[in-house]
Scaffold this active site. Structure first.
Site, short mmCIF file in Angstrom:
data_model
loop_
_atom_site.label_atom_id
_atom_site.label_comp_id
_atom_site.label_asym_id
_atom_site.label_seq_id
_atom_site.Cartn_x
_atom_site.Cartn_y
_atom_site.Cartn_z
CG HIS A 192 15.70 54.78 15.59
ND1 HIS A 192 15.93 54.45 14.28
CD2 HIS A 192 14.77 53.91 16.03
CE1 HIS A 192 15.16 53.45 13.93
NE2 HIS A 192 14.45 53.09 14.98
NE ARG A 299 34.69 49.99 9.33
CZ ARG A 299 35.39 50.93 10.00
NH1 ARG A 299 34.99 52.17 9.97
NH2 ARG A 299 36.46 50.59 10.68
NE ARG A 339 35.76 46.67 5.01
CZ ARG A 339 35.91 46.84 6.32
NH1 ARG A 339 37.09 46.74 6.88
NH2 ARG A 339 34.87 47.13 7.07
CD GLU A 437 40.91 43.30 7.88
OE1 GLU A 437 40.58 44.11 8.75
OE2 GLU A 437 40.15 42.96 6.96
CG ASN A 460 40.15 48.94 13.92
OD1 ASN A 460 40.97 49.68 14.43
ND2 ASN A 460 39.12 49.39 13.22
CG ASP A 461 39.60 42.83 12.18
OD1 ASP A 461 39.15 42.37 13.24
OD2 ASP A 461 38.88 43.26 11.26
NE ARG A 471 37.17 45.35 15.72
CZ ARG A 471 37.16 45.70 14.43
NH1 ARG A 471 37.81 44.96 13.54
NH2 ARG A 471 36.57 46.78 14.03
CB CYS A 508 41.89 52.16 6.75
SG CYS A 508 41.72 50.37 6.59
C1 PEP Z 1 40.35 47.17 10.70
O1 PEP Z 1 40.20 45.98 10.97
O2 PEP Z 1 41.30 47.86 11.13
C2 PEP Z 1 39.39 47.86 9.84
C3 PEP Z 1 39.59 49.08 9.44
O3 PEP Z 1 38.25 47.19 9.50
P1 PEP Z 1 36.98 47.05 10.48
O4 PEP Z 1 37.21 47.91 11.67
O5 PEP Z 1 35.81 47.45 9.67
O6 PEP Z 1 37.01 45.58 10.78
MG MG Z 2 38.81 44.75 9.87
#
Ligand code: PEP
Ligand code: MG
Length: 598
Positions: A192, A299, A339, A437, A460-461, A471, A508
């Site tokens: 929390h 998200r 998304r 991604e 990120n992915d 990751r 993003c």
């Molecule tokens: C990503 O994969 O870069 C992304 C923005 O999505 P998430 O971090 O929610 O997997």
């Molecule tokens: Mg992602």
């Protein structure tokens, strides 16, 4: 002076005096035997205390409705249900009746047993729910023993709260204007205190082990919520360095947040849209505070992650409409990009565990939605309903093949038809795009571009899958390289394919918030960057110092280096280029992580 490392859960740097909060301020419980004749009266005493405690929570919810976040309201709404939980109430009454003990002892015993069960659960979220039971127990005991509320509300000057952990009630009782930061012994990124700190933009470090026993009220604490470090009673030079960092970060932030127009562009006027990544639970006021030009990534899965059950279409439509309304008030063609559900991998619903051997490569995201069409249909309907409230877009995660994109577009059409048949309004020209991604999507971006209105690159992915490096796994974190030549080439390829098809590309992933990489992505032709809102002022400042010719030159330079350079070589080359062009670049880069919202 000593330093302790913990979990960085809410970014930012802050220095201040510690306030040690020890949760258990209740006196020892009274213990007495309850005879069979007294049983009914003791149970009635428990029921009355339970009712009073329940009404206190109702009052708290009413207060939160005027000044709190939806997330906290949800927590206390769950508490209301717990007060009436048949199993729980029955267990306490049984302890009084069969154990012949007074209500205080019965409450401690019965709720303690429930708490132990939750506390042993594997799932971190469920373990956290043991804290809800702590809260309920203490509230009922305080009423039974006629005790006052804990001392937290009495804090009157700015302090860093140092505590074992904080229950939801304790967190909402905090006088927020006096809380500089949180440092706790226990806790996780879903505790929390972590949720509250992130929502309010207050730095927090949790999981510090025994910090409460090593610090005293009044000790000076340097809290680095960005790197997860706490330094106690620093020597003069450490304190001065830290204070300089805090001061510079504040100066820069207020300068950038206040002085900048919302619109963003390069020095020569080329527009670049800088947007925020948000999720349900993040206060939407952060958009205006940090000058976001829309929501580039909503998200939506967080609506699922936080609850015991799937949100209904109406609940989803209400949450999405809130975001659409806030975005439409920003003006400037701002839009919210919803998304669709990105469940799976490390994002699992409460209490669910993946049965797949390799969930990151399994039935997640769009694959899961295409396998659960009813959930997909409901979500698309809810998003479309929000599109009638404010400018919206739909985005599909984890697209790997053109068939998936076609199937998703087909579902969108079906959702539109069903709303049309019912006469429910929606935006019939809502843009639909896909995330890039998965490396296969970048490599086949030309095919995908023919069936999408936009791309958004999730670095990120993309990095995770291109370098085959989890990751979230510290042991392979060294492989997590967004400036790897392979990633630069994948981004370059994606942008070229999109340009040929005439559709825009955004980034993003987290890399968008790094001004070094953000500038490179723009040089490669990306026209929108989306990030945690706190990163926006820095990015705007950097972009505003560069011309189209500058970023074009940067991109050419880096493309040429992709034949020979490593990820760090590419990163350094980018950074050195920007150091020549952007005033205060090194300062801007070192402070980028001090953004208040994540
Ligand atoms: C990503 O994969 O870069 C992304 C923005 O999505 P998430 O971090 O929610 O997997
Ligand atoms: Mg992602």
């Amino acid at each position: 002076m000593f330093s302790v490392a913990g979990l960085a859960t809410s970014r930012g740097f802050v220095a201040g005096p510690a306030f040690i909060y020890r949760a258990e301020s209740l006196p020892p419980l009274p213990e007495r035997e309850v005879s069979p004749e007294e049983t009914a009266a003791e149970i009635a005493r428990f029921d009355a205390a339970r009712e009073t405690a329940r009404r206190q929570v109702e009052a708290l919810i009413a207060q939160l409705k005027t000044d709190g976040s939806g997330r906290e309201i949800d927590v206390f709404t769950n508490h209301l249900e717990l007060f009436n939980d048949v199993l729980l109430v029955d267990a306490v009454e049984r302890a009084i009746r069969d154990g012949h003990v007074n209500a205080e002892v019965a409450v401690r015993k019965a709720i303690g047993e429930f708490r132990d069960v939750f506390g042993r659960m594997k799932d971190a979220y469920l373990r956290e729910r043991a804290r809800d039971l702590d809260d309920i127990e203490r509230r009922i005991l305080r009423v039974l023993m006629a005790q006052d509320e804990p001392a937290l509300s009495g804090i009157s000057s700015p302090v860093i709260i140092v505590a074992d952990d904080l229950t939801p009630s304790e967190t909402v009782m905090l006088p927020r204007s006096c809380v500089l930061g949180f440092a706790t012994d226990r806790g996780s990124t879903t505790s929390h205190v972590a949720l509250l700190a992130r929502a309010l933009g207050i730095p927090a470090v949790v999981g510090l082990g025994d910090i409460t026993s090593r610090v005293q009220t009044g000790d000076i604490v340097l809290l680095d919520g960005t790197n997860g470090n706490v330094t106690v009673n620093p020597d003069r030079s450490t304190l001065e360095d830290f204070e300089n960092l805090v001061r510079r970060s504040h100066e820069l932030y207020s300068m950038m947040a206040e002085d900048q127009p919302r619109a963003c562009g390069l020095k020569d006027g080329t527009p670049i849209r800088v947007q925020a990544n948000v999720q349900p639970g993040v206060p939407l006021c952060c958009l205006a505070t940090f000058g976001a030009q829309g929501i580039g990534l909503y998200r939506s899965e967080y609506l699922w992650l936080g609850g015991d059950r799937e949100p209904t279409e109406d609940e989803q439509a209400a949450a999405y409409s809130d975001a659409a309304r806030v975005v439409s008030a920003l003006g400037d063609d701002a839009r919210v990009t919803f998304r669709v559900l990105d469940l799976g991998g490390d994002k699992l619903m409460r209490g669910r565990q993946s049965r797949e051997v390799n969930p990151f490569l399994g039935c997640r995201s769009i694959r899961w939605l295409l396998d659960n069409r009813n959930v997909f249909h409901t979500q698309l309907r809810a998003i479309l309903r929000a599109s009638a409230v404010g400018p919206s877009a739909v985005m599909y995660p984890m697209i790997a093949t053109v068939e998936e994109l076609r199937a998703a577009n087909g579902e969108l059409r079906l959702a539109m038809e069903s709303l049309k048949a019912e006469g429910v309004p929606y935006d019939a020209s809502i843009p639909h795009g896909c995330m890039i991604e998965v490396p296969a999507a970048a490599l086949a971006a030309d095919q995908l571009a023919r069936e999408a209105d936009f791309f958004s690159i999730g670095t990120n992915d993309l990095v995770q899958y291109a370098l085959a490096a989890d990751r979230g796994n510290e042991r392979v974190a060294y492989l997590y390289q967004p400036s790897h030549p392979a990633i630069v080439r994948l981004v370059d390829m994606t942008v070229k394919a999109a340009r040929a098809a005439g559709i825009p590309v955004a980034v993003c992933g987290e890399s968008a918030a790094d001004p070094v990489l953000g500038a490179l992505w723009v040089g490669l032709g990306v026209t929108s960057l989306s990030m945690g809102a706190g990163g926006i002022p820095v990015l705007k400042q950097v972009l505003r110092s560069l011309s189209s010719a500058d970023v074009g030159e940067l991109a050419d330079k880096i493309r040429a280096l992709c034949d020979s350079e490593t990820a760090s070589g590419i990163y350094d080359a980018c950074k050195n280029f920007l150091l020549q062009k952007v005033p205060r670049m090194s300062e801007l880069q070192s402070l980028r992580a001090s953004g208040r919202a994540t």
